[in-house]
Each structure stands twice: as C-alpha cells, then as structure tokens.
Write a protein that holds these residues in place. Structure first.
Motif, PDB file in Angstrom:
ATOM      1  N   UNK A 169       0.843  -1.208   0.000  1.00  0.00           N
ATOM      2  CA  UNK A 169       0.000   0.000   0.000  1.00  0.00           C
ATOM      3  C   UNK A 169       0.869   1.246   0.000  1.00  0.00           C
ATOM      4  N   UNK A 170       1.920   1.249   0.798  1.00  0.00           N
ATOM      5  CA  UNK A 170       2.800   2.422   0.859  1.00  0.00           C
ATOM      6  C   UNK A 170       3.544   2.599  -0.457  1.00  0.00           C
ATOM      7  N   UNK A 171       3.990   1.502  -1.060  1.00  0.00           N
ATOM      8  CA  UNK A 171       4.674   1.589  -2.359  1.00  0.00           C
ATOM      9  C   UNK A 171       3.754   2.180  -3.422  1.00  0.00           C
ATOM     10  N   UNK A 172       2.495   1.781  -3.400  1.00  0.00           N
ATOM     11  CA  UNK A 172       1.515   2.331  -4.342  1.00  0.00           C
ATOM     12  C   UNK A 172       1.382   3.841  -4.154  1.00  0.00           C
ATOM     13  N   UNK A 173       1.356   4.295  -2.905  1.00  0.00           N
ATOM     14  CA  UNK A 173       1.237   5.716  -2.586  1.00  0.00           C
ATOM     15  C   UNK A 173       2.471   6.488  -3.051  1.00  0.00           C
ATOM     16  N   UNK A 174       3.645   5.887  -2.878  1.00  0.00           N
ATOM     17  CA  UNK A 174       4.891   6.557  -3.258  1.00  0.00           C
ATOM     18  C   UNK A 174       5.117   6.571  -4.765  1.00  0.00           C
ATOM     19  N   UNK A 175       4.495   5.630  -5.465  1.00  0.00           N
ATOM     20  CA  UNK A 175       4.738   5.508  -6.899  1.00  0.00           C
ATOM     21  C   UNK A 175       6.010   4.756  -7.206  1.00  0.00           C
ATOM     22  N   UNK A 176       6.580   4.100  -6.220  1.00  0.00           N
ATOM     23  CA  UNK A 176       7.787   3.285  -6.367  1.00  0.00           C
ATOM     24  C   UNK A 176       7.919   2.433  -5.109  1.00  0.00           C
ATOM     25  N   UNK A 177       8.866   1.525  -5.133  1.00  0.00           N
ATOM     26  CA  UNK A 177       9.031   0.642  -3.988  1.00  0.00           C
ATOM     27  C   UNK A 177       9.372   1.424  -2.729  1.00  0.00           C
ATOM     28  N   UNK A 178       8.724   1.064  -1.642  1.00  0.00           N
ATOM     29  CA  UNK A 178       8.994   1.720  -0.360  1.00  0.00           C
ATOM     30  C   UNK A 178      10.419   1.455   0.099  1.00  0.00           C
ATOM     31  N   UNK A 179      11.059   0.441  -0.459  1.00  0.00           N
ATOM     32  CA  UNK A 179      12.427   0.121  -0.041  1.00  0.00           C
ATOM     33  C   UNK A 179      13.413   1.228  -0.374  1.00  0.00           C
ATOM     34  N   UNK A 180      13.130   2.014  -1.429  1.00  0.00           N
ATOM     35  CA  UNK A 180      14.107   3.024  -1.858  1.00  0.00           C
ATOM     36  C   UNK A 180      14.291   4.150  -0.844  1.00  0.00           C
ATOM     37  N   UNK A 181      13.239   4.848  -0.425  1.00  0.00           N
ATOM     38  CA  UNK A 181      13.482   5.940   0.529  1.00  0.00           C
ATOM     39  C   UNK A 181      13.904   5.447   1.909  1.00  0.00           C
ATOM     40  N   UNK A 182      13.678   4.179   2.188  1.00  0.00           N
ATOM     41  CA  UNK A 182      14.014   3.646   3.511  1.00  0.00           C
ATOM     42  C   UNK A 182      15.220   2.719   3.473  1.00  0.00           C
ATOM     43  N   UNK A 183      16.028   2.807   2.414  1.00  0.00           N
ATOM     44  CA  UNK A 183      17.111   1.846   2.243  1.00  0.00           C
ATOM     45  C   UNK A 183      18.159   1.931   3.352  1.00  0.00           C
ATOM     46  N   UNK A 184      18.313   3.113   3.980  1.00  0.00           N
ATOM     47  CA  UNK A 184      19.323   3.267   5.024  1.00  0.00           C
ATOM     48  C   UNK A 184      18.790   2.925   6.414  1.00  0.00           C
ATOM     49  N   UNK A 185      17.494   2.625   6.496  1.00  0.00           N
ATOM     50  CA  UNK A 185      16.860   2.363   7.781  1.00  0.00           C
ATOM     51  C   UNK A 185      16.139   1.025   7.717  1.00  0.00           C
ATOM     52  N   UNK A 186      16.359   0.191   8.703  1.00  0.00           N
ATOM     53  CA  UNK A 186      15.622  -1.064   8.779  1.00  0.00           C
ATOM     54  C   UNK A 186      14.160  -0.764   9.094  1.00  0.00           C
ATOM     55  N   UNK A 187      13.249  -1.443   8.409  1.00  0.00           N
ATOM     56  CA  UNK A 187      11.819  -1.266   8.670  1.00  0.00           C
ATOM     57  C   UNK A 187      11.217  -2.618   9.030  1.00  0.00           C
ATOM     58  N   UNK A 188      10.498  -2.632  10.123  1.00  0.00           N
ATOM     59  CA  UNK A 188       9.748  -3.821  10.513  1.00  0.00           C
ATOM     60  C   UNK A 188       8.268  -3.516  10.320  1.00  0.00           C
ATOM     61  N   UNK A 189       7.653  -4.224   9.385  1.00  0.00           N
ATOM     62  CA  UNK A 189       6.220  -4.050   9.129  1.00  0.00           C
ATOM     63  C   UNK A 189       5.464  -4.958  10.090  1.00  0.00           C
ATOM     64  N   UNK A 190       4.658  -4.350  10.931  1.00  0.00           N
ATOM     65  CA  UNK A 190       3.982  -5.091  11.989  1.00  0.00           C
ATOM     66  C   UNK A 190       2.478  -4.854  11.900  1.00  0.00           C
ATOM     67  N   UNK A 191       1.729  -5.701  12.562  1.00  0.00           N
ATOM     68  CA  UNK A 191       0.276  -5.523  12.725  1.00  0.00           C
ATOM     69  C   UNK A 191      -0.415  -5.041  11.455  1.00  0.00           C
TER      70      UNK A 191
END
Length: 212
Positions: A169-191
């Motif tokens: 859903x977030x990638x759709x909103x960004x228009x690209x993979x969410x991994x790109x803007x967050x590449x320097x930060x670990x993200x844990x998708x929860x709940x």
C-alpha cells in the motif's frame, strides 16, 4: 526520494516537556525550530545521521491550526496523548507527485531563531490523516546547509522504524518501492490488520539502543 524526517506530536507536557523527556532518553538536546504560520504549529528538531532528523511538533491556539490539515493532524495526535505522527520523504521535484495524486502541494515556511527562513512545499498530509502508515512528501527550497538534518553530532542515528501497515500500500502511494526511501533504515512491518502508522522507532544513542 529519501527519508527526510520523522514526526512526533507533543504530549501533555507540551513541546518543552516532550523534547526534554525525549532528549534525556536520546542523550542530546533538541534545537528550537520555529513557528509554522501557515499550519498553526511550532517545532523543535534533533538532527540525526544520514541527513535525517527527528521533529517534535506542537499545535498552537491559532486559527490556522483548525484549517490546515497538518495542524489538524498534530492536534488530533496530541489530544490522544502525543506520540508518533508520521514520516516524511524528500523529493527533488514534487510536481510529478502532484499530478499522480491529483492534488496540489501547499507551501510551508518557518523562521529559525537565528532569523533564517526555511521554505518548502509539502503534499499528502490528508493521506496521512486518512491512513497514518502513508508518508507525506516535501520539496525543500533552501541551501543544503540549512536543512534541519545538517549539523548532527553523529552520536544519534535512526536504526529502525516499526510501521503498522502494508508495504504494498505504501509503495503504491509513493509511486515506487517503499524500499528506496528507507534503504538506510531497517523497517519492521507489523500488525498489518491493526491501527496503521509508526508504532515505534529505535535509535542508536550515547545511552545505547533506545526504543521510543
């Protein structure tokens, strides 16, 4: 596109009380930011490594805070006791995102205590209001040296964001993979089926690893 900053709404102690509490936990003092006259808010910031920063924001008793979506969002979060409001991605040109999302960016400004005026455009706060897992976009109109993330001590870094939500859903909103803007930060998708938004952030600090 990159992670620009993360936003924390002041709690019952107001801006001063909230930044004092967080500053003690993180081992550094926040800097006074200034008033956002268009939004009816004011902030304090803590520069982090990677050119990002932590912003604590407080709503003011000002008509703009009732009209501007950002002021509304801050007020609503603070009335729930304060806490994580959202995250923000910086883009070089916000126009393609205006076209893609079908809405116009709004102008923002504030004067730092030294008198320097910071200017930017932001887009997507209404998306954040409707679905707090979604970031909003910012295009700065300032010299790189004036970015709020500049001048960090290097002692405090954002290590991980815990976000309740759906990366697709977030990638759709960004228009690209969410991994790109967050590449320097670990993200844990929860709940994924819980209340969306940032649930916690982990920082490496002089006090060790701190989870807020």
């Amino acid at each position: 596109m990159r992670l620009d900053h993360i936003v924390f709404a002041a709690g019952p102690g107001g801006l001063a009380g909230t930044t004092e509490r967080l500053g003690e936990l993180l081992g550094e003092e926040f800097r006074s930011g200034g008033i956002h006259p268009r939004f009816g808010t004011r902030n304090a910031i803590l520069p982090l490594t990677q050119g990002t920063y932590l912003e604590v924001v407080e709503v003011l008793d000002h008509p703009a805070s009732d009209k501007a979506p950002f002021g509304q969002a801050v007020r609503a979060r603070s009335e729930l006791g304060g806490g994580w409001l959202g995250w923000v991605v910086a883009v070089d040109d916000i126009a393609p995102h205006e076209q893609r999302l079908g809405r116009e960016a709004v102008k923002g400004n504030r004067h730092r205590p030294d008198g320097t005026e910071l200017l930017w455009k932001q887009l997507g706060v209404k998306g954040l209001q409707a679905d707090p897992q979604l970031p909003f976009f910012i295009e700065w109109d300032i010299a790189s040296a004036d970015h709020p993330g500049s001048g960090a001590s290097g002692a405090v870094s954002l290590e991980c964001l815990e976000i309740a939500g759906d990366p697709a859903r977030v990638s759709e909103w960004l228009g690209q993979s969410v991994d790109q803007p967050l590449e320097a930060v670990k993200v844990e998708w929860v709940a994924p089926n819980g209340t969306p938004g940032i649930t916690a952030a982990k920082f490496q600090t002089p006090n060790g690893l701190v989870r807020l």
